[in-house]
Structures are given as C-alpha cells and as structure tokens.
Design an enzyme around this catalytic site. Structure first.
Site, mmCIF file in Angstrom:
data_model
loop_
_atom_site.group_PDB
_atom_site.id
_atom_site.type_symbol
_atom_site.label_atom_id
_atom_site.label_comp_id
_atom_site.label_asym_id
_atom_site.label_seq_id
_atom_site.Cartn_x
_atom_site.Cartn_y
_atom_site.Cartn_z
ATOM 1 N N CYS A 217 0.835 -1.207 0.000
ATOM 2 C CA CYS A 217 0.000 0.000 0.000
ATOM 3 C C CYS A 217 0.872 1.260 0.000
ATOM 4 C CB CYS A 217 -0.998 -0.042 1.151
ATOM 5 S SG CYS A 217 -2.478 0.924 0.768
ATOM 6 N N HIS B 92 -3.505 -4.926 0.360
ATOM 7 C CA HIS B 92 -2.963 -5.428 1.634
ATOM 8 C C HIS B 92 -2.994 -6.960 1.621
ATOM 9 C CE1 HIS B 92 -2.473 -1.780 4.064
ATOM 10 N NE2 HIS B 92 -3.498 -1.304 3.373
ATOM 11 N N GLU C 148 -1.367 -9.019 3.227
ATOM 12 C CA GLU C 148 -1.153 -9.661 4.540
ATOM 13 C C GLU C 148 -2.459 -10.174 5.152
ATOM 14 O OE1 GLU C 148 -0.940 -6.448 3.877
ATOM 15 O OE2 GLU C 148 -1.412 -5.139 5.591
HETATM 16 N N1 GLN Z 1 -1.861 6.766 2.912
HETATM 17 C C1 GLN Z 1 -1.994 6.035 1.690
HETATM 18 C C2 GLN Z 1 -3.360 6.224 1.075
HETATM 19 O O1 GLN Z 1 -4.282 6.601 1.734
HETATM 20 C C3 GLN Z 1 -1.688 4.559 1.899
HETATM 21 C C4 GLN Z 1 -2.661 3.869 2.774
HETATM 22 C C5 GLN Z 1 -2.168 2.546 3.303
HETATM 23 O O2 GLN Z 1 -0.974 2.278 3.255
HETATM 24 N N2 GLN Z 1 -3.056 1.713 3.838
HETATM 25 O O3 GLN Z 1 -3.543 5.964 -0.098
#
Ligand code: GLN
Length: 533
Positions: free
Chosen positions: A384, A509, A511
């Site tokens: 992410c 994500h 994970e």
């Molecule tokens: N801050 C980034 C966004 O909002 C990444 C979010 C995250 O890593 N879950 O896109």
C-alpha cells in the site's frame, strides 16, 4: 431471522467475556475454541463486540489499538478479527464486527425516522435488542457462533452487551449458550504463589450481572498448580472441570493445543453433544514448524513509524512468519525507524519491507528505503503506502526530482501519487477509503503473475490515494513497471522492478489473506528471493 423466533434447533452460542484485566488473550482464546470445534467437524462463525462509541476501527490510533484489520466487504475492524481469520481460515464480514457506536447511530436514526411509535427509546431493551439481533445475524448459518465481548465485565460502557448476552439465553435456551470467562491470576514473586483473589472478584462481578459461567479460563504467566483452579471453581460457583488453566504458550498457534489439553474438551463435548476427538494435526504441525530451528537465517527490515507496538503491524508480521515457516528459514525482524534509518541500516538487512501507513511523518525514510532497494538489488516488498513510496522513488530516479504524493506535499508539480476522483475533501473522515476486495489483472509474464500463478486475483484494500498514470514513463525510466491493474486498466495495483532479484509492491494489503499454514505468494516470493541471493 429475529431473536426469539424460530432460531434453528441446533444453533449454539459461545460467549467469551473477560475479567480482571484486558489484553490477556481473550481473542486468541475465542479463536482457539473455534479451531477446536472446527476440528470436531462443526461449522463455526465468530463475532467481536466492542463497547466503545466508535462506529468502526478506521479512525482509531494504531499506536493505541494495534492494526486496523479489513474484511473482504470493507469493514475496518479490531485486530482480533485477524486472529479469527487466521485461526479459523474463514473470511469474515461487516456482520462480524459490532460496535456500540454503529448500533447507537442506527438506533438514533430510527428514532428520528419515527420508527418507535412514541415509545421511550432506552438502552434496555432497545440497544440490548439491537445487540441480540446483531448476534443472531452474524451467527446465521453456522452450528456454533462465538461472540467475544471486548474489554472487561464491569466496564461502564460494556454493560449493555453483558445484559444482552445474559438475556439472550432466555430466548434461545440456556442449554444453547456457553459462557466462557477469561480471567488472570497474577504470580507474586515474593511469596512465590499464584493469587486467585482477582479472579474470584471478577467472577463475583459477572454473577452480579446474572451470568454464572460454564467455563473459566485462567491465564497465567507460567504453569500454575491445579489447586488454583479448584479454588477459583469453588469460590466462583463454577462446576468441577469448568475451570481450566492456560499458561503463556511459546507461540499463539500452540494455544488450540494447550487449551484442549487444559481440559476444556469435555465441556465443549457436552455442549455440542459430540464427543468425537478433534483432529488437531494442523495445529501440531504449525507449533512444530514455529519451534524448529532452521539453518538459514534471514533478517527483514521493517521500515516503520510505530516501533513500540508490534500489534500495529500484526498481520504483516504474521504473514512474514507464515512465509518463513513454509520456506523453512529462521526469521528475524529488524525494526527500522522510518524517521531515522540510514543506508547503513538498510545495508544491514537481507530485505526491506515498507508496510501500509498514513501521514507525512517518516515518509522520506520510506522513500529512501525503496530507493536503496531499487539501486542495490535488495529484495523489497511494498504494501500500500509501500507501493506509493516505491513509485515516488522510481519517479525521482527517472528524473522528476520533486515527485511526491499529494498526501505529503499538496503542492507538488509531479504528483505521481494523487487523490482518487471523488475522494478530495474526505481526507480524515471515517469509512470513506477504498475498502475491501477489489480485483486486479496481472500482466502476463510478470514476476507478480508468476508468484500468484494466475492472472486474475482479488486482494483487500484500504487507501485513498492512487498512482497517477500521467507519469508512468518517468516511473519506468526509474526502473519500475506496472505489473497489475484494476480490470478496466485504470488503477495501478502492482508494480515490480525489471532486472532485480525481487522488487514487488502492491496497492493492496495481501497480509490480510495470508494464513499460518498457507503463506501468501508475495511473502513467499520475498523469502525465496532472500534465500537465492
Ligand atoms: N496513505 C496512503 C493512502 O491513503 C496509503 C494507505 C495505506 O498504506 N493503507 O492511499
């Protein structure tokens, strides 16, 4: 289905509450009981009730509460749902997370909509009915539904939940409810004895709310003598055999085994009317894999902002561990402070992982980690925010010196990561991120597609910003290629580096979908890449 109507003959409910103090493993206990029942052939569902007034866990500070876990349908939840998914190997939904804030806001909206026909709307019965209904809805379709109540019994804000689960037995039959209370017995160093008094008081308090538990799980730091269980049972009004001792285990995946060995088996047998022995082979294998020592040792540098609470990155750590067990390597995690880490630190690890995150603090350190990995052939996994910083790093290497995300530099001319359509103005509001399952199409022949073994995949998301395709040629000049997009080709979901041992990053994500006995391909790929170098 409504509470108290035809609720199905066979449906059973297990309520897990806590006493003395929280944070002693109620969630793991609930998940382990579920694992034992699954191993006896039952279909198990599970739910966490959290009494605080938030509507979901999305806006909670991860430093205090640990990671925010995301379900496939986009619920932002407490990390216990991650334990549940990993232990039970099921995918949970919005129904599995019930918070006071969510129920109360619905209740108040219903009151405003005139749905109560002039009644006085009260915590009892209106909120308690809503809680009971949420429990029935979450349990629908399973043989046994497990409900964990967050916090400890007696907490002011949790009273409606305790009352609801007490009252629940009146509707479904006491024989269809099993109450499990998890307490803690401290060890007093000076007199070298375990003390049962706090547990006795906790049971007294629970009985004061009308619940006599069927089973008490006594958590201790070290193995405790059986006499302590007898004492808690005698003074707590719990029948013989209902009190089980659960000392700290070496690893969490040993707990289904220790909890079964502690004598809970007969209680569960009687409750579900099935004395078949559970098949706990999977847990034995997992416990063995975790405790084995492997010749090959790998150190993964986790470039992180919150260094004082492992729970903040719980699912990422569990996914790394699962991959290490599968690949038979000994995993060491090096915590690298995103605000302070240097090339010297990056060079001291075998691989770098940049996990998800929000806000500008520490972000330059994460960009530096991605840059270092790209330039020095160090295996890298970006999750992410970890993908966004990789794109920023590559764009800068590709000539866009001031490249950034508008999340960190609102005025950057080279906004290689920018806010999605429809998201502007919603920053820091609840429930508005891109959440839950989204599909992606992987590029044929890419490393990412090879790792997954298929081209169409689904992963969970939780973010607001996206890669800006306008600058893709500079990102490519910096060494990255797009290896996966949304099915319509619009959104960048995966990038990877050309001519690099392993540089893979995703907007998703992964994970959350890793399982202890079925490691996620992206994490396995990272372990293999380290092994190959
Ligand atoms: N801050 C980034 C966004 O909002 C990444 C979010 C995250 O890593 N879950 O896109």
């Amino acid at each position: 289905m409504e509470v108290g109507t035809d609720m199905g003959e066979k449906q059973k409910y297990i309520f897990v509450t806590g006493g003395v103090l929280s944070g002693v493993g109620k969630g793991i206990t609930a998940a382990s009981i579920g694992a034992i029942l699954q191993a006896k052939g039952s279909k198990v569902s599970i739910q966490k009730c959290d009494p605080y007034l938030n509507v979901d866990a999305g806006l909670l500070n991860p430093r205090e509460h640990g990671e925010c876990f995301v379900t496939k349908d986009g619920a932002e939840t407490d990390l216990d749902l991650g334990h549940y998914e990993r232990f039970l190997d099921i995918e949970l939904t919005q129904k599995s997370t019930t918070l006071s804030g969510r129920l109360l806001s619905q209740l108040i909206a219903d009151e405003r909509a005139g749905k109560f026909n002039g009644q006085t709307v009260q915590l009892v019965p209106h909120l308690t009915n809503a809680i009971k209904q949420a429990i029935v809805d979450a349990g629908e379709g399973s043989d046994v539904h497990i409900v964990e109540i967050g916090g400890t019994v007696g907490d002011y804000e949790g009273l409606s939940f305790v009352e609801a689960i007490r009252d629940f037995a009146g509707q479904v039959g006491r024989e269809n409810c099993l109450y499990v209370h998890v307490v803690y017995a401290p060890f007093i160093e000076t007199s070298k004895e375990f003390k049962s008094k706090p547990a006795q008081n906790a049971l007294h308090e629970l009985r004061g709310f009308g619940i006599t538990p069927d089973c008490v799980v006594v958590r201790t730091e070290a193995p405790a003598p059986h006499a302590i269980a007898e004492k808690i049972g005698r003074f707590g009004g719990v029948r013989e055999g209902g009190v089980v001792l659960l000392p700290n285990a070496k690893t969490v995946y040993e707990i289904p085994l220790t909890i079964y060995a502690s004598g809970i088996g007969p209680v569960l047998d009687e409750f579900i009317g099935n004395s078949e022995k559970p098949d706990l082979k999977k847990w034995k294998q997992l416990a063995k894999a975790q405790q084995a020592s492997y010749a090959k040792k790998v150190t993964v540098g986790l470039v992180a902002k919150y260094l004082d609470n492992e729970d903040t990155y719980l699912s990422v750590l569990e996914a790394l561990r699962a991959a290490a067990w599968q690949e038979k390597v000994e995993l060491n995690i090096a915590w690298l402070d995103a605000e302070k880490s240097s090339e010297k630190e990056f060079s001291g690890v075998d691989a770098l992982l940049v996990p998800g995150g929000f806000g500008a603090r520490g972000v330059e350190g994460k960009v530096a980690a991605a840059t270092y990995a790209l330039q020095n052939n160090v295996p890298y996994l970006g999750i992410c925010l970890g993908m966004q910083v990789a794109v920023i790093a590559a764009a800068r290497l590709g000539g866009l010196k001031g490249a950034n995300s508008t999340e960190f530099d609102a005025k950057t001319k080279h906004d290689v990561v920018y806010i999605m359509d429809g998201q502007a103005g919603k920053e820091s509001t609840g429930g508005t991120l891109r959440l839950g399952d989204y599909q992606a199409t992987l590029k044929k022949g890419s490393k990412t597609a090879q790792l997954y073994g298929v081209q169409n995949i689904t992963e969970r998301h939780r973010h607001r910003y996206e890669v800006n395709r306008q600058f893709i040629s500079e990102v490519e000049a910096g060494g990255l290629t797009v290896s996966g997009t949304s099915p319509d080709g619009e959104l960048v979901e995966f990038v990877e580096a050309k001519n690099h041992p392993y540089f893979v990053a995703t907007q998703a994500h992964p994970e959350f979908k890793s399982r202890p006995d079925r490691a996620h391909p992206l994490f396995v790929g990272l372990m293999r890449a380290i092994g190959d170098i």
